[in-house]
Structure formats: structure tokens, C-alpha cells
Design a protein around this motif. Structure first.
Motif, short mmCIF file in Angstrom:
data_model
loop_
_atom_site.label_atom_id
_atom_site.label_comp_id
_atom_site.label_asym_id
_atom_site.label_seq_id
_atom_site.Cartn_x
_atom_site.Cartn_y
_atom_site.Cartn_z
N ARG A 74 -62.09 -42.31 55.26
CA ARG A 74 -61.91 -41.83 53.90
C ARG A 74 -62.10 -42.96 52.90
O ARG A 74 -61.85 -44.12 53.24
N PRO A 75 -62.47 -42.62 51.68
CA PRO A 75 -62.61 -43.67 50.66
C PRO A 75 -61.33 -44.47 50.51
O PRO A 75 -60.23 -43.93 50.64
N PHE A 76 -61.48 -45.70 50.28
CA PHE A 76 -60.34 -46.60 50.12
C PHE A 76 -59.58 -46.24 48.85
O PHE A 76 -60.17 -45.91 47.83
N LYS A 77 -58.26 -46.33 48.97
CA LYS A 77 -57.45 -46.11 47.78
C LYS A 77 -56.45 -47.26 47.72
O LYS A 77 -55.69 -47.47 48.66
N GLY A 78 -56.48 -47.99 46.65
CA GLY A 78 -55.53 -49.09 46.56
C GLY A 78 -56.11 -50.26 45.78
O GLY A 78 -57.10 -50.13 45.08
N ASP A 79 -55.47 -51.40 45.95
CA ASP A 79 -55.80 -52.59 45.20
C ASP A 79 -56.71 -53.47 46.08
O ASP A 79 -56.30 -53.90 47.16
N PRO A 80 -57.94 -53.72 45.62
CA PRO A 80 -58.85 -54.51 46.46
C PRO A 80 -58.31 -55.91 46.77
O PRO A 80 -58.75 -56.54 47.74
N ALA A 81 -57.39 -56.39 45.96
CA ALA A 81 -56.89 -57.75 46.17
C ALA A 81 -55.84 -57.81 47.28
O ALA A 81 -55.41 -58.89 47.67
N VAL A 82 -55.42 -56.66 47.79
CA VAL A 82 -54.35 -56.67 48.79
C VAL A 82 -54.92 -56.70 50.21
O VAL A 82 -55.82 -55.92 50.53
N ASP A 83 -54.37 -57.58 51.04
CA ASP A 83 -54.71 -57.64 52.47
C ASP A 83 -56.21 -57.72 52.72
O ASP A 83 -56.74 -57.07 53.63
N ASP A 84 -56.89 -58.52 51.93
CA ASP A 84 -58.31 -58.73 52.17
C ASP A 84 -58.49 -59.84 53.23
O ASP A 84 -57.51 -60.21 53.90
N ALA A 85 -59.69 -60.36 53.36
CA ALA A 85 -59.94 -61.37 54.39
C ALA A 85 -59.12 -62.64 54.16
O ALA A 85 -58.55 -63.21 55.09
N PHE A 86 -59.03 -63.08 52.89
CA PHE A 86 -58.22 -64.27 52.60
C PHE A 86 -56.78 -64.04 53.03
O PHE A 86 -56.16 -64.88 53.69
N ALA A 87 -56.24 -62.90 52.59
CA ALA A 87 -54.84 -62.60 52.89
C ALA A 87 -54.63 -62.57 54.40
O ALA A 87 -53.62 -63.08 54.90
N THR A 88 -55.59 -62.00 55.11
CA THR A 88 -55.46 -61.91 56.56
C THR A 88 -55.38 -63.30 57.18
O THR A 88 -54.53 -63.57 58.03
N ILE A 89 -56.23 -64.20 56.72
CA ILE A 89 -56.22 -65.56 57.24
C ILE A 89 -54.86 -66.22 56.96
O ILE A 89 -54.25 -66.82 57.84
N VAL A 90 -54.41 -66.08 55.73
CA VAL A 90 -53.16 -66.72 55.32
C VAL A 90 -51.96 -66.12 56.08
O VAL A 90 -51.07 -66.84 56.55
N GLN A 91 -51.96 -64.80 56.23
CA GLN A 91 -50.86 -64.14 56.95
C GLN A 91 -50.82 -64.61 58.40
O GLN A 91 -49.75 -64.89 58.95
N TRP A 92 -51.97 -64.72 59.02
CA TRP A 92 -52.02 -65.19 60.40
C TRP A 92 -51.57 -66.65 60.49
O TRP A 92 -50.82 -67.02 61.40
N LEU A 93 -52.00 -67.45 59.52
CA LEU A 93 -51.60 -68.87 59.53
C LEU A 93 -50.08 -69.00 59.50
O LEU A 93 -49.51 -69.87 60.15
N TYR A 94 -49.44 -68.13 58.76
CA TYR A 94 -47.98 -68.19 58.67
C TYR A 94 -47.36 -68.09 60.08
O TYR A 94 -46.48 -68.86 60.44
N SER A 95 -47.90 -67.16 60.87
CA SER A 95 -47.32 -66.96 62.20
C SER A 95 -47.60 -68.14 63.13
O SER A 95 -46.96 -68.29 64.16
N ARG A 96 -48.56 -68.97 62.78
CA ARG A 96 -48.92 -70.10 63.64
C ARG A 96 -48.13 -71.38 63.34
O ARG A 96 -48.25 -72.36 64.08
N ILE A 97 -47.37 -71.36 62.27
CA ILE A 97 -46.68 -72.61 61.89
C ILE A 97 -45.88 -73.21 63.05
O ILE A 97 -46.03 -74.40 63.36
N PRO A 98 -45.02 -72.41 63.71
CA PRO A 98 -44.21 -73.02 64.78
C PRO A 98 -45.05 -73.68 65.87
O PRO A 98 -44.60 -74.65 66.50
N HIS A 99 -46.26 -73.16 66.09
CA HIS A 99 -47.10 -73.70 67.18
C HIS A 99 -47.77 -75.01 66.81
O HIS A 99 -48.40 -75.63 67.65
N THR A 100 -47.66 -75.38 65.56
CA THR A 100 -48.33 -76.64 65.16
C THR A 100 -47.30 -77.75 64.99
O THR A 100 -47.63 -78.83 64.52
N ARG A 101 -46.05 -77.47 65.34
CA ARG A 101 -45.01 -78.48 65.19
C ARG A 101 -44.78 -79.23 66.49
O ARG A 101 -45.13 -78.75 67.54
#
Ligand SMILES: *[C@@H]1O[C@H](CO)[C@@H](O)[C@H](O)[C@H]1NC(C)=O
Ligand SMILES: *[C@@H]1O[C@H](CO)[C@@H](O)[C@H](O)[C@H]1NC(C)=O
Ligand SMILES: *[C@@H]1O[C@H](CO)[C@@H](O)[C@H](O)[C@H]1NC(C)=O
Ligand SMILES: *[C@@H]1O[C@H](CO)[C@@H](O)[C@H](O)[C@H]1NC(C)=O
Ligand SMILES: *[C@@H]1O[C@H](CO)[C@@H](O)[C@H](O)[C@H]1NC(C)=O
Ligand SMILES: *[C@@H]1O[C@H](CO)[C@@H](O)[C@H](O)[C@H]1NC(C)=O
Length: 764
Positions: free
Chosen positions: A737-764
């Protein structure tokens, strides 16, 4: 932590059920009840949307973890006050954190006191050449010494050469007048002159008719109405410089500098010259003790619509709290980043954003397939996740532009070299990155602290990070190419890019392979495959952005290089094989199964993808960005590429919306696709509709507003849609179905950043 687990379970349940039942309803009476041709989603994707919606089709807990994190307080930015010697020789930019000078093209070394010429030339040096200076074909007057010498590389100049950058300008009345030889460093030329870029724009004879190295009529350039002689010439050279445009290439145009120098400096073809007391590669930083000045970005409409000052630069901070991860973007030695932009000729290369004459109108460019380099860099610069304080940073981003180096820099003049010339182009990139790490390690203490684990490198080359130097083994790699076999051999059909034949020289007697051998191209544990940049225009007809869904009446679609006249290893032979079967079997007419290049398959690319049920994703010369094309158009990707992860495969449930066929079964593709039951197709399309937005870069302000505009326009067009006037619309148009919402939410950048957050403990 208990309720985290609950949320995860809940999200799985709600979503799988929701989508599964929805998919089974296709074609049932439920449809007709949906009034007003209503194909809209009930819930819009916004920051406030429920977590199960936001995290649908994700794998693991990274998405939820990010969303439920406790925000931290926003601290004012630290500011440096280490002075640099002698005002950086009046040419450089002082970094008040380190007290070192960043030098533009033409200069290098401590205090920017050493000349670094890049003269126009006929040739590049031979590997065994021990001379310290770049080869030049210009005299002290900056003019070519012998036009009748016919050898040439791109920087060969038929006018007056700027030997800081190897950029050629006109001679004569419209030509360049360099600053006098004895003027102090940093003196601008008396007249810049019209550009006369490369031998392609140089005259093909001398003034007296002898054969010369160039490509155009002498009179076009230097005749009575010549481009270099009169204001209104009858022939105009291809402009070729990022900061000039207009009918005769005389008008200033906004050039690309990352973050547009934050509105606190002037952009010199990629290198920011900061206003007094501002510093850093994007002039975002303010020297200690000085009051903040207003940024000029809001006063330039073409920049105001696409950029803003980094939130990290504001005092007081824009909000009380912010979310992690906090990312420190290195102010890299310019040679590995901004100088490469200064050296480049041909404005569409190396960048994703450009401005055009007459109004500095913004254009996004994905002609440069490695555009993610500058795109991700600029996103991080103005992101809320950027911190100026390395001590609080979760990550360190290294904004190198290695993919820009082989072309259009490396073959242009006789500088820069990394460990001398010779060998495949990849060798230059490897050696530049080795130097980059060395520079970071000697300039900052943060590389040593965690062995580089918290450092992030982006690799946009065709073969991704296959050739990454071992010294960055522990770091996070963002790349386009998810090849996972350990004993990988170079698989490009582009011979000069191969990375498996060693090259030894007096500058690198050990060769370069020893620096890269032994690691896979990608490790799903610590690395991430990220999308290539596709500008909104590229998917303008996608039913996901446009409400004008057309029936998906094509079974299968692929248009592109099908390996005609290529080496057999191109695409691992997959495109060639399917092309041959389809052609010989008449599949286009029989099954609406389309594959071929532009001469075989016609039609608007975006339209064809939007009207197809299955779209091919096979290797190209190594990596290929076809997954992005398919997903952005709601076309089910058919992935034929063994042991290679596609974009976000480690963090999204790709199987829920894609089909994977082993390379060995390529011959059965038609049979396999035809056997997929309709309800499975619907389910995949539905899942695609819940994941596709993560494959587009759309949260930069200019990209978001362009997408808003496309969505609004398409709503206006609904009554015109043929489907809208159809009393019994076919189920084909339902999903996704056609997208409904804010194009700025959960885009590729956000996905990268969100995943990076989960990786913090593994880089310590
Ligand atoms: C154009 O300018 C060049 C360089 O100054 C000069 O040599 C040439 O004579 C000029 N041509 C004409 C037709 O004036
Ligand atoms: C475009 O940008 C350049 C550089 O900022 C500026 O000099 C020029 O005046 C601008 N053009 C217009 C039409 O505003
Ligand atoms: C970083 O510098 C330290 C000491 O200065 C050195 O021991 C180490 O080998 C360097 N690491 C790299 C990757 O260059
Ligand atoms: C890779 O190649 C080496 C040497 O040819 C071999 O010893 C090793 O077992 C291979 N590893 C894998 C995973 O195939
Ligand atoms: C990087 O990884 C490869 C293969 O795992 C290994 O051979 C090499 O020693 C590593 N290099 C560093 C600097 O850790
Ligand atoms: C729908 O179709 C009817 C009959 O073909 C036509 O008169 C009408 O204008 C169409 N409406 C739209 C919105 O296209």
C-alpha cells in the motif's frame, strides 16, 4: 528489562498476524468495503507510532532498544583554544583542538609552509622514478611547453594551469592571470579566468596550424570569436568546475562542501575556509571564549532548504536531552577528504548534492554510484547524534573519500600518490587508508584506546570492503557489498580494479596484499550493508510514494547490463544466463518476463519496476544496487547471489519480502517464480511495504521535503488514476500500500544509527 522482552514478543505477534491476515484478504469482499478507493494504511509512520509498527520486519532487538532508551542530557560543546603557528601561513585553517593547520590544495606540512604542487602534465610518473616532485608539462609561466607533443592525460592544459590543483584555465583576454611570483602565500590570482578543463577542451592545432594535443578547433578557443578571447564566444567549453556555471561558465555557483561550511565559512571547491574563530572541516566549531555568530545558511535559500547548522554547535543546545549513539566526526587531514574534492574535475562525481545555475537550484545526484560517501558524511555532520566531544563519543566516524581517488583524481595528474604509482587502482585506496589510520593514531588518542573497534569506515567501492586494510579489522564497516566467503578472490570484470594480484615497488617492497589479506569482505556481526543513494526522482512512480498504483502486470523485470561482450565472470554469469533463456524461450511475449538492456526492454525504468511483481538482484561488477531499485518500487527482489548479504540482511527479515534462488538453480527461475502461490506473493508485498522506507535516504531536510511534495502531488492526482475509476479494482494494486507517514522517520540513516546504538556494548 522485562517489558522490553514483552514488547519484542508483542511486536512479532501483532505484526506477523496483522500482515498475514491482511494478505489473505486480497480479492475478498473486504476490499470493496474499503470506501473511496481507500488503499491507505490505518497508522501513519511517525515518531509517535507504536513500537510494533516502527520495528516491523526487523530482526533482533536493535530497533526496540533504540526506541526505548533513556535519553541523556545535552552538554554544551567543548571548544579548543590551541593556537596555530603564523596564522597557518595565511593559507590554512587552524584547528584549535590540536593546534595543527589544515592545508588546502597547494600546501602541506606543519603550518602549511610546504608547497605541494599539482601541475598540469602530459603523463604520470613511472613506478621506478625516484624524483620527489610531480611530473609537469608546464613552464614557469604556467603554460604548456610544447603543444606539438601529442601525449596527454586529462590535466594537459591548453591555457594557463593552476598548478595547485591541476585545473586548466583560458589564456588571453578571458584568461587566467596568476598572482605575481613574489606575492605572499594565499594571494588570489589577479584574474581567475574561464575554465578550459582537460585536453578535450584544448585546441587541436597550434596558432600556425601544426598538430597539437587537444580535441577542438583552434578558432573555437582562440579565434576572433574564441571562448578565451571574447565575452560572448560562438563556442563554449564544457564548464567542468563545481563552482562555476551559466552560459559562458562565468557565473558563480554554490559548490559542494560537506555541511556547506555550516554557514561559518566559504567553500573553495570542497575545502572550507572558515570565518575568523571558526574551525573544523565544516567550520562548525567555535574557538573558546568567542561569542557565537549567526550562521549564514538561513540567508541562502538554496542551502536553507537542504541544511541547517549542526545541533551540536548551538548554545544553549536545541533540546534538553538527546539520544545515543553519540558520534564524533573526525576533522580529517584534508588530503583524505576535502583536497580530493578540490582536485576533482567534473562536478557530478564524488558528491550527492549539487547546485545549478541560475538560482543555485539543488540537485541530488546518484550518477555517482558511490554517493553514499558524501551523503552519510553530511548526514552525520548535521545529525543530533553528532558530538564535538570525543570523550563522550560512542563512535568515531572517519569521513575518508577513498572511492573518489581512483577516478577522477588518480588518473588526472601526477599527484597524489600513496606509496608511489603502479599496480591496480585499489592499491592507492589501500595505501591512503593505511596513511589515514596512521594519521588518526598519531593525532588523537582514540584509535589506541579500543583498538579501532569504535571507529566507523564506509566502503562504497564496487567490491566494497573486500580490500580493506587489516589495520581496520576491528572497526565497523558500512559497505554496499555483503560478500561473506573468507577466501574471496577479486571478481570484478574491470581489470584495473582487481585486488588479488600483488604489486611490489621500491616504495612498498612488501607489496600491498599483505596489508589486506585474510579477512572476509563483510562480517555480519560487526558490519552493516547499507543502501546506495537513490534520489527521490529515481522512484517517483513507485506506488509507495505515489497513490497512483498501477496493476503489477509484469511477472519479472530487469533492465541493465546483461553482460553482452563482458568477461564471463561479470555478474557471476547470472544475468547472462537468464537473458539467454528468456530470449530463446520468448518469455517476454509468453509470460511478461522482461530482461535485457535498453535495446531489449523499453519503458520508463521507475514505471517498469512499479508494474512488476518480481525484480532481479544479481551481482554486477561485484556489487550492484538493484535491491534498492526493487524494494523502493515495491517489487519483490529475486536474489541470486550465493553467500552474499543484501542491504540490511543481518538486521531485517529479508526472507519475509524477498525470494532467494541459489546460483545453481538459476536455470529454474521461471518455474520457481511461477510456483509461488498468490497469497505468498501478497504476503511478501505486504512485508515489503513495511520495510521499504528503511532503504531510502530521506531524513535530510531537502530530501524529506521533496518526498512530502511527491506524496502530496500524487494525492491530488488520485481521481485521474485509471484504477480510481475502476469499480472492481484488481487485487494486484493492493500491495504494498502507499506509504503513509513522515519520510524522515526510520529511513536508511535512522536504521544505521539505531543499529549502531545496539552495537555500543560490543565495541567496549
Ligand atoms: C586570442 O587570444 C590569444 C591569447 O592572448 C592571442 O594569442 C590571439 O591572438 C587572440 N586571437 C584573436 C583572434 O584575437
Ligand atoms: C549561488 O551561490 C554562489 C556561492 O554562494 C553565490 O556567489 C551566487 O551569488 C549564488 N547565485 C545566486 C543567483 O544567488
Ligand atoms: C598507534 O600508535 C602506537 C604508539 O604510538 C603504536 O604502538 C601502534 O602500533 C599504532 N597503531 C597503528 C594501528 O598504527
Ligand atoms: C582458505 O584458503 C586456505 C589456503 O588456500 C585454506 O587453508 C583454508 O582452509 C581456506 N579457508 C576456507 C574457509 O575455505
Ligand atoms: C585482520 O584479520 C586477518 C584475518 O582475520 C588477520 O590475518 C590479520 O592479522 C588481522 N589484522 C589485524 C591488524 O588485526
Ligand atoms: C470514470 O469513467 C466514466 C465512464 O467511463 C467517466 O465518464 C468519468 O469521467 C471517469 N471518471 C474519472 C474520475 O476519471
Amino acid at each position: 528489562m522485562l517489558w522490553v522482552a514483552f514488547l519484542l514478543v508483542a511486536s512479532g505477534l501483532i505484526f506477523h498476524d496483522g500482515l498475514a491476515s491482511a494478505s489473505e484478504q486480497s480479492g475478498s469482499s473486504d476490499w470493496q468495503q474499503t470506501h473511496n478507493f481507500n488503499k491507505e494504511r490505518k497508522l501513519a509512520l511517525t515518531e509517535q507510532a507504536p513500537i510494533p509498527l516502527r520495528c516491523s520486519v526487523t530482526k533482533g532487538s536493535w530497533c526496540t532498544k533504540f526506541l526505548i532508551q533513556e535519553p541523556i542530557t545535552w552538554k554544551p560543546a567543548p571548544r579548543g583554544n590551541k593556537e596555530c603557528p603564523d596564522n597557518c601561513n595565511n593559507v590554512g585553517r587552524c584547528n584549535y583542538d590540536t593546534g595543527y593547520c589544515d592545508c588546502p590544495a597547494g600546501w602541506r606540512g606543519p603550518g602549511c609552509k610546504t608547497r605541494q604542487k599539482r601541475p598540469c602534465t602530459t603523463r604520470q610518473r613511472a613506478p621506478e622514478d625516484h624524483s620527489p616532485d610531480p611530473i609537469s608539462s608546464i613552464g614557469p609561466d604556467k603554460r604548456d611547453t610544447d603543444w606539438t607533443d601529442l601525449s596527454h592525460i586529462y590535466s594537459r592544459c591548453g591555457g594557463v594551469c593552476d598548478d595547485d590543483t591541476a585545473i586548466c584555465y583560458c589564456d588571453g583576454p578571458m584568461g587566467r592571470i596568476p598572482a605575481p611570483e613574489d606575492s605572499p602565500p594565499g594571494t588570489a590570482p589577479a584574474r581567475r579566468g574561464r575554465p578550459l578543463i582537460t585536453y578535450h577542451m584544448a585546441p587541436k592545432t597550434t596558432w600556425d596550424g601544426r598538430k597539437a594535443f587537444g580535441d577542438v578547433e583552434y578558432d573555437f578557443v582562440y579565434g576572433p570569436k574564441g571562448y578565451c578571447n571574447v565575452t560572448k564566444p560562438e563556442w563554449v567549453a564544457v564548464c567542468g568546475l563545481d563552482d562555476l556555471g551559466g552560459p559562458t561558465c562565468d557565473d558563480p555557483v554554490e559548490a559542494f562542501c560537506p555541511g556547506a561550511c555550516s554557514g561559518h565559512g566559504t567553500c573553495n571547491l570542497g575545502f572550507c575556509i572558515c570565518d575568523e574563530g571558526y574551525y573544523g572541516h565544516d567550520c562548525a566549531r567555535r574557538k573558546a571564549g568567542l561569542p557565537l555568530q549567526p550562521s549564514t545558511l538561513p540567508t541562502k535559500p538554496w542551502l536553507a532548504s537542504v541544511l541547517h547548522e549542526p545541533p551540536a554547535a548551538l548554545e544553549p543546545p536545541p533540546k534538553a536531552t538527546r539520544k545515543r549513539p553519540l558520534i564524533y566526526v573526525y576533522d580529517l587531514e584534508p588530503l583524505y577528504q576535502s583536497k580530493l574534492l578540490q582536485y576533482r574535475v567534473s562536478p557530478t562525481w564524488c558528491v550527492f548534492r549539487r547546485h545549478e545555475y541560475p538560482n543555485n537550484h539543488t540537485t541530488w545526484t546518484d550518477v555517482w554510484v558511490y554517493a553514499a560517501d558524501t551523503l552519510v558524511h553530511e548526514f552525520l555532520l548535521i545529525s543530533e547524534h553528532r558530538t564535538f566531544d570525543p570523550e563522550e563519543a560512542d563512535y568515531f566516524y572517519v569521513p575518508h573519500y577513498a572511492s573518489c581517488l581512483p577516478f577522477p583524481i588518480g588518473v588526472w595528474a601526477d599527484y597524489p600518490w600513496f606509496k608511489g604509482p603502479g599496480g591496480p587502482r585499489v592499491r592507492q585506496m589501500v595505501n591512503m587508508l593505511l596513511e589515514t589510520v596512521d594519521w588518526i593514531n598519531t593525532t588523537y588518542p582514540y584509535w589506541q584506546r579500543r583498538g579501532g573497534k569504535d571507529h566507523i569506515f564506509l566502503f562504497t567501492h564496487d567490491e566494497g570492503a573486500c580490500w580493506a586494510p587489516n589495520v581496520v579489522n576491528n572497526s565497523i564497516w558500512l559497505t554496499h557489498w555483503g560478500r561473506m566467503d573468507v577466501n574471496h578472490t577479486s571478481n570484478t570484470a574491470f581489470v584495473s580494479d582487481r585486488y588479488d594480484e600483488d604489486y611490489k615497488s621500491w616504495q612498498q617492497p612488501e607489496g600491498f596484499l599483505t596489508h589486506i589479506k585474510g579477512h572476509p569482505c563483510y562480517n555480519p556481526e560487526k558490519d552493516l550493508i547499507i543502501p546506495a543513494f537513490k534520489r527521490p526522482e529515481h522512484y517517483r512512480l513507485s506506488p509507495l510514494v505515489s497513490a497512483n498504483a498501477r496493476p503489477r502486470d509484469n511477472l519479472f523485470f530487469f533492465r541493465g547490463d546483461v553482460g553482452k561482450g563482458r568477461l564471463a565472470m561479470y555478474s557471476r554469469g547470472v544475468r547472462q544466463k537468464i537473458y539467454k533463456m528468456a530470449k530463446e524461450g520468448g518469455w517476454a511475449a509468453k509470460y511478461k518476463f522482461y530482461i535485457g538492456d535498453g535495446s531489449d526492454v523499453q519503458g520508463d525504468y521507475s514505471d517498469m519496476l512499479s508494474r512488476s511483481t518480481f525484480c532481479l538482484v544479481a551481482a554486477g561488477d561485484g556489487w550492484s544496487a538493484r535491491l534498492e531499485d526493487a524494494v523502493l518500487h515495491g517489487c519483490i527482489p529475486v536474489i541470486i547471489c550465493d553467500n552474499v548479504h543484501v542491504v540490511f540482511e543481518s538486521i531485517l527479515d529479508i526472507d519475509s519480502f524477498a525470494v532467494r534462488i541459489p546460483e545453481a538453480d538459476t536455470g529454474r527461475i521461471l518455474e520457481i517464480l511461477q510456483a509461488i502461490p498468490e497469497r505468498k506473493v501478497r504476503a511478501k508485498q505486504a512485508h515489503l511495504g513495511h520495510a521499504w522506507h528503511r532503504f531510502r535516504y530521506s531524513s535530510l531536510p531537502g530530501l524529506a521535503s521533496e518526498l512530502w511534495g511527491m506524496m502530496e502531488n500524487s494525492l491530488k492526482e488520485i481521481p485521474l488514476s485509471p484504477a480510481a475509476n475502476n469499480s472492481s479494482p484488481t487485487p494486484d494494486v493492493v500491495f504494498p500500500r502507499p506509504f503513509k507517514g513522515d519520510p524522515a522517520v526510520d529511513d536508511a540513516f535512522a536504521t544505521i544509527v539505531q543499529w549502531l546504538y545496539s552495537r555500543i556494548p560490543h565495541t567496549r
